[in-house]
Design an enzyme around this catalytic site. Structure first.
Site, PDB file in Angstrom:
ATOM      1  CE1 TYR A 159      -3.869  -2.338   5.428  1.00  0.00           C
ATOM      2  CE2 TYR A 159      -3.197  -0.081   4.930  1.00  0.00           C
ATOM      3  CZ  TYR A 159      -3.606  -1.329   4.508  1.00  0.00           C
ATOM      4  OH  TYR A 159      -3.757  -1.578   3.171  1.00  0.00           O
ATOM      5  CB  SER A 202      -0.885   0.003   1.257  1.00  0.00           C
ATOM      6  OG  SER A 202      -1.511   1.253   1.445  1.00  0.00           O
TER       7      SER A 202
END
Length: 253
Positions: free
Chosen positions: A148, A135
């Site tokens: 995360y 990501s």
């Protein structure tokens, strides 16, 4: 038997990888779709031409890893493509996030990804591909998304090292999209909860995966969809993170 293996295959980016790999690599014998939701995998299998072997399991469970080991010993496949797309995230401060949610993200995004990669490597050959779904959150620490982002930073670091270990043998491509319009956005509170500056960069999963497959074919190390995210990647390399974090804090207010 030539196969592709895709974790997180029942939804979001993983589901789109199943579709597009089936389209690009019609000569594959099977696609092994690994996910918790077997019904979604079965529906996807009916949609595409290549046989999808539905493997419903939780890859954080040691028993599931044992089952995969048995399958590999039995079929001895040539793994042409491995896509690690399984992942989870929680969008809230660490203080109000449960210990289970924190460790769950680490367990799935880091430990399971590493274990799956190590498990399938012996069944890959020259010209095989590994695609790691990370990501753009990996580029910089993310307040309210701290665990995360940290797990995705692990994926980026681990995969960049693996890229060099396997260079000339197996291609490794790390996919680092910005926000993608998938179920994941709803799981973290939906688009409305996102800061306004992030909402304008939401990408379609079809476009992100198409770019990733093209970049993997070119043996590119990192696949970043969109001009804005590419600029963000460069910015995070040349501007101190403390400065960028301060700018984000001001924009968010």
């Amino acid at each position: 038997m030539k196969i592709a293996v895709i974790t997180g295959a029942s939804s979001g980016i993983g589901k789109e990888f199943v579709r597009q790999i089936a389209s690009h690599y019609g000569w594959l014998d099977e696609i092994w779709g690994i996910a918790r939701r077997s019904e979604a995998l079965e529906e996807l299998g009916k949609e595409i031409g290549i046989k999808v072997r539905v493997i419903p399991m939780d890859i954080t469970d040691p028993k599931s890893i044992g089952k995969l080991k048995e399958m590999l010993r039995e079929y001895k496949p040539y793994v042409k493509y491995l896509v690690n797309a399984a992942g989870c995230g929680v969008h809230r401060s660490v203080e109000v996030t449960s210990a289970g949610d924190c460790t769950g993200m680490i367990d799935l995004n880091c430990r399971a990804l590493t274990e799956i990669t190590r498990l399938f490597l012996p069944y890959m050959r020259q010209k095989s591909h590994i695609v790691m779904v990370a990501s753009a959150a990996a580029f910089i620490p993310q307040p309210e998304f701290a665990v995360y982002a940290a797990t995705k930073a692990y994926v980026l670091s681990f995969s960049r090292a693996l890229f060099r270990e396997l260079r000339g043998y197996i291609a490794v491509t790390i996919v680092c999209p910005g926000p993608v319009d998938t179920e994941f956005l709803e799981h973290i509170g939906g688009k409305k909860r996102m800061p306004s500056y992030k909402r304008r960069f939401i990408a379609r999963p079809e476009a992100v995966v198409n770019q990733a497959i093209l970049d993997a074919a070119r043996k590119k190390e990192i696949s970043i969809y969109g001009f804005s995210m590419k600029c963000f990647f460069i910015l995070c390399k040349i501007v101190p993170h403390r400065v960028l974090l301060k700018i984000v804090e001001v924009i968010s207010k």
